[in-house]
Design an enzyme around this catalytic site. Structure first.
Site, PDB file in Angstrom:
ATOM      1  N   TYR A   1     -12.602  -2.079  -3.261  1.00  0.00           N
ATOM      2  CA  TYR A   1     -12.812  -2.382  -1.930  1.00  0.00           C
ATOM      3  C   TYR A   1     -14.432  -2.323  -1.791  1.00  0.00           C
ATOM      4  O   TYR A   1     -15.183  -2.004  -0.701  1.00  0.00           O
ATOM      5  CB  TYR A   1     -12.399  -1.353  -1.083  1.00  0.00           C
ATOM      6  CG  TYR A   1     -10.808  -1.802  -0.744  1.00  0.00           C
ATOM      7  CD1 TYR A   1     -10.709  -2.783   0.253  1.00  0.00           C
ATOM      8  CD2 TYR A   1      -9.855  -0.924  -0.880  1.00  0.00           C
ATOM      9  CE1 TYR A   1      -9.382  -3.096   0.567  1.00  0.00           C
ATOM     10  CE2 TYR A   1      -8.372  -1.250  -0.427  1.00  0.00           C
ATOM     11  CZ  TYR A   1      -8.340  -2.510   0.286  1.00  0.00           C
ATOM     12  OH  TYR A   1      -7.193  -2.745   0.860  1.00  0.00           O
TER      13      TYR A   1
ATOM     14  N   ASN B   1      -2.250   0.386   6.714  1.00  0.00           N
ATOM     15  CA  ASN B   1      -1.522  -1.148   7.257  1.00  0.00           C
ATOM     16  C   ASN B   1      -0.726  -1.560   6.407  1.00  0.00           C
ATOM     17  O   ASN B   1      -0.652  -2.798   6.350  1.00  0.00           O
ATOM     18  CB  ASN B   1      -2.659  -1.823   8.015  1.00  0.00           C
ATOM     19  CG  ASN B   1      -3.673  -2.350   6.933  1.00  0.00           C
ATOM     20  OD1 ASN B   1      -3.539  -1.868   5.970  1.00  0.00           O
ATOM     21  ND2 ASN B   1      -4.640  -3.002   7.509  1.00  0.00           N
TER      22      ASN B   1
ATOM     23  N   ARG C   1       2.986  -6.099   9.122  1.00  0.00           N
ATOM     24  CA  ARG C   1       2.300  -5.000   9.720  1.00  0.00           C
ATOM     25  C   ARG C   1       2.611  -4.715  10.983  1.00  0.00           C
ATOM     26  O   ARG C   1       2.820  -3.507  11.328  1.00  0.00           O
ATOM     27  CB  ARG C   1       0.737  -5.337   9.711  1.00  0.00           C
ATOM     28  CG  ARG C   1      -0.026  -5.317   8.355  1.00  0.00           C
ATOM     29  CD  ARG C   1      -1.342  -5.889   8.221  1.00  0.00           C
ATOM     30  NE  ARG C   1      -2.078  -5.570   7.306  1.00  0.00           N
ATOM     31  CZ  ARG C   1      -3.168  -6.251   7.070  1.00  0.00           C
ATOM     32  NH1 ARG C   1      -3.570  -7.199   7.401  1.00  0.00           N
ATOM     33  NH2 ARG C   1      -3.780  -5.819   5.644  1.00  0.00           N
TER      34      ARG C   1
ATOM     35  N   GLU D   1      -9.826 -10.918  -7.288  1.00  0.00           N
ATOM     36  CA  GLU D   1      -8.886  -9.900  -7.063  1.00  0.00           C
ATOM     37  C   GLU D   1      -7.730  -9.668  -8.260  1.00  0.00           C
ATOM     38  O   GLU D   1      -7.137  -8.858  -8.649  1.00  0.00           O
ATOM     39  CB  GLU D   1      -8.398  -9.643  -5.746  1.00  0.00           C
ATOM     40  CG  GLU D   1      -9.372  -9.402  -4.786  1.00  0.00           C
ATOM     41  CD  GLU D   1      -8.714  -9.394  -3.397  1.00  0.00           C
ATOM     42  OE1 GLU D   1      -9.454  -8.963  -2.338  1.00  0.00           O
ATOM     43  OE2 GLU D   1      -7.696  -9.926  -2.991  1.00  0.00           O
TER      44      GLU D   1
ATOM     45  N   HIS E   1      -1.973  -5.519   1.555  1.00  0.00           N
ATOM     46  CA  HIS E   1      -3.431  -5.964   1.509  1.00  0.00           C
ATOM     47  C   HIS E   1      -2.929  -7.614   0.916  1.00  0.00           C
ATOM     48  O   HIS E   1      -2.034  -7.763   0.150  1.00  0.00           O
ATOM     49  CB  HIS E   1      -4.158  -5.488   0.394  1.00  0.00           C
ATOM     50  CG  HIS E   1      -5.232  -6.480  -0.137  1.00  0.00           C
ATOM     51  ND1 HIS E   1      -6.401  -6.499   0.526  1.00  0.00           N
ATOM     52  CD2 HIS E   1      -5.556  -7.122  -0.983  1.00  0.00           C
ATOM     53  CE1 HIS E   1      -7.253  -7.301  -0.018  1.00  0.00           C
ATOM     54  NE2 HIS E   1      -6.655  -7.454  -1.170  1.00  0.00           N
TER      55      HIS E   1
ATOM     56  N   LYS F   1       0.945  -1.241   0.103  1.00  0.00           N
ATOM     57  CA  LYS F   1       0.114  -0.030   0.137  1.00  0.00           C
ATOM     58  C   LYS F   1       0.773   0.939   0.112  1.00  0.00           C
ATOM     59  O   LYS F   1       1.876   1.100   0.033  1.00  0.00           O
ATOM     60  CB  LYS F   1      -0.937  -0.148   1.374  1.00  0.00           C
ATOM     61  CG  LYS F   1      -2.046  -1.052   1.212  1.00  0.00           C
ATOM     62  CD  LYS F   1      -2.905  -1.101   2.346  1.00  0.00           C
ATOM     63  CE  LYS F   1      -4.001  -2.361   2.610  1.00  0.00           C
ATOM     64  NZ  LYS F   1      -4.875  -2.125   3.712  1.00  0.00           N
TER      65      LYS F   1
HETATM   66  P1  IDP Z   1      -7.573  -6.942   5.333  1.00  0.00           P
HETATM   67  O1  IDP Z   1      -6.738  -5.955   4.696  1.00  0.00           O
HETATM   68  O2  IDP Z   1      -6.509  -7.635   6.772  1.00  0.00           O
HETATM   69  O3  IDP Z   1      -7.916  -8.116   4.682  1.00  0.00           O
HETATM   70  P2  IDP Z   1     -10.361  -6.005   5.547  1.00  0.00           P
HETATM   71  O4  IDP Z   1     -11.473  -6.489   6.454  1.00  0.00           O
HETATM   72  O5  IDP Z   1     -10.440  -6.676   4.239  1.00  0.00           O
HETATM   73  O6  IDP Z   1      -8.954  -6.246   6.156  1.00  0.00           O
HETATM   74  O7  IDP Z   1     -10.381  -4.559   5.541  1.00  0.00           O
HETATM   75  C1  IDP Z   1      -9.720  -3.783   4.312  1.00  0.00           C
HETATM   76  C2  IDP Z   1      -9.046  -2.683   4.792  1.00  0.00           C
HETATM   77  O8  IDP Z   1      -9.800  -1.717   5.422  1.00  0.00           O
HETATM   78  C3  IDP Z   1      -7.959  -3.107   6.005  1.00  0.00           C
HETATM   79  O9  IDP Z   1      -6.519  -3.507   5.412  1.00  0.00           O
HETATM   80  C4  IDP Z   1      -7.880  -1.648   6.636  1.00  0.00           C
HETATM   81  O10 IDP Z   1      -6.997  -0.862   6.057  1.00  0.00           O
HETATM   82  C5  IDP Z   1      -9.430  -1.070   6.690  1.00  0.00           C
HETATM   83  N1  IDP Z   1     -10.161  -1.427   7.714  1.00  0.00           N
HETATM   84  C6  IDP Z   1     -10.658  -2.649   8.044  1.00  0.00           C
HETATM   85  N2  IDP Z   1     -11.436  -2.501   9.302  1.00  0.00           N
HETATM   86  C7  IDP Z   1     -11.175  -1.052   9.625  1.00  0.00           C
HETATM   87  C8  IDP Z   1     -11.778  -0.620  10.773  1.00  0.00           C
HETATM   88  O11 IDP Z   1     -12.283  -0.952  11.521  1.00  0.00           O
HETATM   89  N3  IDP Z   1     -11.383   0.822  10.795  1.00  0.00           N
HETATM   90  C9  IDP Z   1     -10.388   1.480  10.052  1.00  0.00           C
HETATM   91  N4  IDP Z   1     -10.071   0.726   8.945  1.00  0.00           N
HETATM   92  C10 IDP Z   1     -10.436  -0.435   8.548  1.00  0.00           C
END
Ligand code: IDP
Length: 143
Positions: A51, A114, A104, A128, A117, A11
Site C-alpha cells: 500500500y 472492507n 462489500r 500487484e 482488494h 482481507k
Molecule cells: P480500493 O480498495 O477500493 O481500491 P483504495 O483507494 O485503493 O481503495 O484504498 C485502499 C484501501 O484503503 C481501501 O480498500 C480502504 O480499506 C482504505 N481506505 C481508502 N480510503 C479510505 C478512507 O478515506 N478512510 C479509511 N480507509 C480508507
C-alpha cells in the site's frame, strides 16, 4: 473483449467471517477463473510495501494494522475484462456506497474493514501480481 489477469485479496475480516468460499463462488459465477492462490499472514513490511502509494494518507497506519491483523487469501483471477469485472463484483470502497449484491455490500462492515482488494487497472494488476507471485506460480488454464 480481452482476456486479462487481475489481483485479488480476501482481507482479514472476510477470512475471519468464513466467507472465502462464497467470495470464490462469486468470482467463478461471473466468469473469473482462479489461476493462482495462496493464504498468508502479511508482515508489516509486506503490507506497507503493498500500500506504499497511500503512505502519506491519514488512514495508512490503520490500513496496515488491519491488513496484518490476521491471515488473508490472495489470488490471481483470469477472464474477459477481468480488472473491471472484478471491481464491479467487489463494489465501492465504502460499503455504504456499494451496490446491492456486491461483496462489500454483503460482507464489509466499514471503509476500514472492507472485505476485499482488487487491482484498479491493468498496469496495477501486473505490479500487484508480481509483488506476491512468481511467474511459475501462475497456472495456465486447461480446458
Ligand atoms: P480500493 O480498495 O477500493 O481500491 P483504495 O483507494 O485503493 O481503495 O484504498 C485502499 C484501501 O484503503 C481501501 O480498500 C480502504 O480499506 C482504505 N481506505 C481508502 N480510503 C479510505 C478512507 O478515506 N478512510 C479509511 N480507509 C480508507
Amino acid at each position: 473483449m480481452a482476456i486479462e489477469r487481475t489481483f485479488s485479496i480476501i482481507k482479514p475480516d472476510a477470512v475471519a467471517k468464513n466467507v472465502i468460499g462464497d467470495i470464490y463462488s462469486r468470482f467463478e459465477k461471473n466468469g473469473l477463473s482462479i489461476v493462482a492462490a495462496k493464504m498468508l499472514h502479511l508482515t508489516q513490511a509486506q503490507a506497507e510495501g503493498f500500500y506504499a502509494e497511500h503512505s502519506e494518507r491519514g488512514f495508512f497506519k490503520d490500513l496496515v494494522a488491519f491488513m496484518v491483523s490476521g491471515p488473508v487469501i490472495m489470488q490471481v483471477l483470469e477472464g474477459e475484462n477481468a480488472v473491471l469485472k472484478h471491481r464491479e463484483i467487489m463494489g465501492a470502497t465504502n460499503p455504504k456506497e456499494a451496490a446491492a449484491g456486491t461483496i462489500r455490500a454483503d460482507f464489509a462492515s466499514s471503509i476500514d474493514e472492507n472485505a476485499v482488494h482488487g487491482s484498479d487497472a491493468l498496469e496495477t494488476a501486473q505490479r500487484e501480481i508480481a509483488y506476491f507471485f512468481s511467474n511459475d506460480e501462475l497456472c495456465a488454464r486447461t480446458r
